[in-house]
Design an enzyme around this catalytic site. Sequence first.
Site, PDB file in Angstrom:
ATOM      1  N   HIS A  61       0.807  -1.229   0.000  1.00 44.26           N
ATOM      2  CA  HIS A  61       0.000   0.000   0.000  1.00 44.26           C
ATOM      3  C   HIS A  61       0.842   1.283   0.000  1.00 44.26           C
ATOM      4  O   HIS A  61       0.278   2.375  -0.068  1.00 44.26           O
ATOM      5  CB  HIS A  61      -0.909   0.012   1.231  1.00 44.26           C
ATOM      6  CG  HIS A  61      -0.150   0.209   2.500  1.00 44.26           C
ATOM      7  ND1 HIS A  61       0.707  -0.750   3.009  1.00 44.26           N
ATOM      8  CD2 HIS A  61      -0.082   1.262   3.328  1.00 44.26           C
ATOM      9  CE1 HIS A  61       1.255  -0.279   4.123  1.00 44.26           C
ATOM     10  NE2 HIS A  61       0.793   0.942   4.332  1.00 44.26           N
ATOM     11  N   HIS A  76       1.375   6.872   0.223  1.00 44.68           N
ATOM     12  CA  HIS A  76       0.680   5.926   1.095  1.00 44.68           C
ATOM     13  C   HIS A  76      -0.788   5.900   0.696  1.00 44.68           C
ATOM     14  O   HIS A  76      -1.512   6.878   0.904  1.00 44.68           O
ATOM     15  CB  HIS A  76       0.841   6.382   2.548  1.00 44.68           C
ATOM     16  CG  HIS A  76       0.321   5.426   3.564  1.00 44.68           C
ATOM     17  ND1 HIS A  76      -1.025   5.297   3.843  1.00 44.68           N
ATOM     18  CD2 HIS A  76       0.975   4.553   4.355  1.00 44.68           C
ATOM     19  CE1 HIS A  76      -1.170   4.386   4.785  1.00 44.68           C
ATOM     20  NE2 HIS A  76       0.029   3.917   5.106  1.00 44.68           N
TER      21      HIS A  76
END
Length: 178
Positions: A61, A76
């Site tokens: 991620h 992120h």
Amino acid sequence: MSESKLILKAPLSGPLIPLCDVPDPVFSQKMVGDGISIDPTTNTLVAPCDGKVVQLHRAGHAVTLEAANGLEIMMHIGIDTVALEGIGFTSNIAMGDKVKTGDPLISFDADFVATKAKSLMTQIIITNSDQVKNFEFGSGFATSHVDTILTLTATAITEEALDQNYEELCSEPVIIPN
């Protein structure tokens, strides 16, 4: 010391959001660094600038690129997405890869992630913000790899300057209980 500019293009399409409005204190209080957030309307994170992949989170991620001037850009995807343990994320790159602006980095299942995570808001953070003299933030809606979201003026630090300003210190091992 000299200065260099780094222009970051949008790694996703969507409205730009100031970090202070991100519903996670780690980002909103700039504990990791300064930057900006995007509430994505697309599902492929692309490189905001030319650089090298220096970190790729095991959960898929988050990725960090290092630009030629040494600035590190962490992206992120979502809030609390590490708990998904990589489900819903597909990496298109590997550690050490060199990428160009617009190259696909991480694809994600936006519907799945949106239903399992707190938010899809994606943070673009300069992790070594101390090397940035000036941040110019974009606003409004950004189109992936087209619109500028951040213009950074970095102070280039030479090795000679490092040698003059720092000295190496050693200590006994330090135990940090967790």
